[in-house]
Design an enzyme around this catalytic site. Sequence first.
Site, PDB file in Angstrom:
ATOM      1  N   ASP A 140     -11.837   9.242   0.313  1.00 21.35           N
ATOM      2  CA  ASP A 140     -10.511   9.305   0.932  1.00 21.35           C
ATOM      3  C   ASP A 140     -10.048  10.748   1.084  1.00 21.35           C
ATOM      4  O   ASP A 140     -10.062  11.516   0.127  1.00 21.35           O
ATOM      5  CB  ASP A 140      -9.500   8.563   0.044  1.00 21.35           C
ATOM      6  CG  ASP A 140      -8.091   8.633   0.615  1.00 21.35           C
ATOM      7  OD1 ASP A 140      -7.786   7.831   1.525  1.00 21.35           O
ATOM      8  OD2 ASP A 140      -7.303   9.505   0.181  1.00 21.35           O
ATOM      9  N   GLN A 180      -2.271   1.859   2.380  1.00 20.65           N
ATOM     10  CA  GLN A 180      -2.621   2.596   1.148  1.00 20.65           C
ATOM     11  C   GLN A 180      -1.322   2.955   0.428  1.00 20.65           C
ATOM     12  O   GLN A 180      -0.466   3.627   1.010  1.00 20.65           O
ATOM     13  CB  GLN A 180      -3.408   3.860   1.514  1.00 20.65           C
ATOM     14  CG  GLN A 180      -3.954   4.579   0.295  1.00 20.65           C
ATOM     15  CD  GLN A 180      -4.656   5.892   0.642  1.00 20.65           C
ATOM     16  OE1 GLN A 180      -4.120   6.963   0.403  1.00 20.65           O
ATOM     17  NE2 GLN A 180      -5.838   5.799   1.210  1.00 20.65           N
ATOM     18  N   SER A 191      -4.017   5.573  -8.866  1.00 22.16           N
ATOM     19  CA  SER A 191      -4.337   4.382  -9.656  1.00 22.16           C
ATOM     20  C   SER A 191      -4.343   4.720 -11.144  1.00 22.16           C
ATOM     21  O   SER A 191      -4.189   3.849 -11.992  1.00 22.16           O
ATOM     22  CB  SER A 191      -5.727   3.853  -9.262  1.00 22.16           C
ATOM     23  OG  SER A 191      -5.909   3.892  -7.869  1.00 22.16           O
ATOM     24  N   LEU A 192      -4.561   6.005 -11.460  1.00 20.58           N
ATOM     25  CA  LEU A 192      -4.607   6.434 -12.871  1.00 20.58           C
ATOM     26  C   LEU A 192      -3.322   7.157 -13.287  1.00 20.58           C
ATOM     27  O   LEU A 192      -3.234   7.668 -14.399  1.00 20.58           O
ATOM     28  CB  LEU A 192      -5.824   7.342 -13.102  1.00 20.58           C
ATOM     29  CG  LEU A 192      -7.171   6.737 -12.706  1.00 20.58           C
ATOM     30  CD1 LEU A 192      -8.305   7.733 -12.909  1.00 20.58           C
ATOM     31  CD2 LEU A 192      -7.437   5.461 -13.496  1.00 20.58           C
ATOM     32  N   TYR A 207      -3.507   4.518  -4.356  1.00 16.92           N
ATOM     33  CA  TYR A 207      -3.712   5.897  -4.804  1.00 16.92           C
ATOM     34  C   TYR A 207      -2.975   6.085  -6.128  1.00 16.92           C
ATOM     35  O   TYR A 207      -2.169   5.238  -6.527  1.00 16.92           O
ATOM     36  CB  TYR A 207      -3.264   6.902  -3.747  1.00 16.92           C
ATOM     37  CG  TYR A 207      -1.782   6.931  -3.427  1.00 16.92           C
ATOM     38  CD1 TYR A 207      -1.287   6.339  -2.278  1.00 16.92           C
ATOM     39  CD2 TYR A 207      -0.876   7.593  -4.254  1.00 16.92           C
ATOM     40  CE1 TYR A 207       0.060   6.392  -1.957  1.00 16.92           C
ATOM     41  CE2 TYR A 207       0.470   7.659  -3.936  1.00 16.92           C
ATOM     42  CZ  TYR A 207       0.935   7.054  -2.796  1.00 16.92           C
ATOM     43  OH  TYR A 207       2.277   7.117  -2.480  1.00 16.92           O
ATOM     44  N   TYR A 267      -4.290  17.532   3.286  1.00 11.92           N
ATOM     45  CA  TYR A 267      -4.774  18.061   2.013  1.00 11.92           C
ATOM     46  C   TYR A 267      -5.394  19.451   2.201  1.00 11.92           C
ATOM     47  O   TYR A 267      -6.501  19.597   2.727  1.00 11.92           O
ATOM     48  CB  TYR A 267      -5.819  17.128   1.387  1.00 11.92           C
ATOM     49  CG  TYR A 267      -5.327  15.723   1.082  1.00 11.92           C
ATOM     50  CD1 TYR A 267      -3.966  15.411   1.028  1.00 11.92           C
ATOM     51  CD2 TYR A 267      -6.233  14.702   0.827  1.00 11.92           C
ATOM     52  CE1 TYR A 267      -3.532  14.120   0.750  1.00 11.92           C
ATOM     53  CE2 TYR A 267      -5.803  13.405   0.536  1.00 11.92           C
ATOM     54  CZ  TYR A 267      -4.451  13.134   0.514  1.00 11.92           C
ATOM     55  OH  TYR A 267      -4.041  11.846   0.229  1.00 11.92           O
TER      56      TYR A 267
END
Length: 271
Positions: A39, A155, A185-186, A183, A44
């Site tokens: 991704d 997303q 996710s942690l 996104y 970015y």
Amino acid sequence: MFNLPKAGFGTTQFWYGTDREAFLTMLAAVREGGIRMIDTAEMYGDGRCEEAVGELIRTAGRDSLYIVDKILPEHANARDFFPSLDRSLSLLGTDCIDLYLLHWREDADLAEMSSLMEDAKAAGKIREWGVSNFDTHDMEDLMQVRYGDRCRVNQIFYNPLHRGIEYDLMPYMKEKNISLMSYSSLDTRTARRALLEKEEIVQILKEENVTLEALMLAFNLHHGVCPLFQTKSVSHLRDNLKGLDLDIGRHVQAIDRACPPPSSKVPMEKR
Ligand SMILES: NC(=O)c1ccc[n+]([C@@H]2O[C@H](COP(=O)([O-])OP(=O)(O)OC[C@H]3O[C@@H](n4cnc5c(N)ncnc54)[C@H](OP(=O)(O)O)[C@@H]3O)[C@@H](O)[C@H]2O)c1
């Protein structure tokens, strides 16, 4: 639901340029971990993360990868869409992006964006398209415009500590057959520390002999959300991969006690 690879690898760690250790870990995720989905976004590092993915494509081979890229809302118009997409394709060194997402809604014209996405598909420059950071009312608006129902993925930010989407967005996406990808996710290190203070979570980690990060990825998968994650560390990568094969079915009630699902509407949370 639209069929996505099981999980994907994020690239914001290349924001300031390609870090060798991070690059080799991304390569290990593909070669050893079986991760195909990568991704990235034009935003970015203003293309530096796309450049790192370009190097990955040259090293691992285009066929072994599923590339997700994102366009900024201010470029989702007739004047800027194709120059933006062409720049991304050139930085990636490929002629087609597998999944192209509108990064967030802002004031993008959804009818124009959907039509441009379909033009890009017809031109063979993208395979499928979707959106990111769209709340339920945004998805409802999208479904009203021509081609809006061809959106394949949304997303969003989701993990055991941020379950707001379960209230209305998740059921709406199921109804429309649109997949969710997560996104962050942690989450953050501080958030993970807070999770490790919960007795139920500590007990599950002991029983399953996995790390908290693996459990977090397994949680998203259990809820039908395809998780993205990133790491610079091969040892963290190996821990995380265990989460992709972990069935947490028997722990659902304990997790719900530690991290309750929403009982009312929670406006979309973003990072
Ligand atoms: N659509 C959007 O608006 C949006 C927004 C944000 C992100 N994203 C995408 O989603 C991707 C992932 O999200 P994210 O950047 O928030 O990352 P994340 O994967 O949720 O978290 C990454 C952090 O977790 C740490 N970590 C990973 N595995 C670990 C483990 N086993 N043990 C301990 N720490 C671990 C990493 O540190 P180490 O490197 O030390 O392991 C890093 O600090 C991004 O790269 C980007 O592609 C999209």
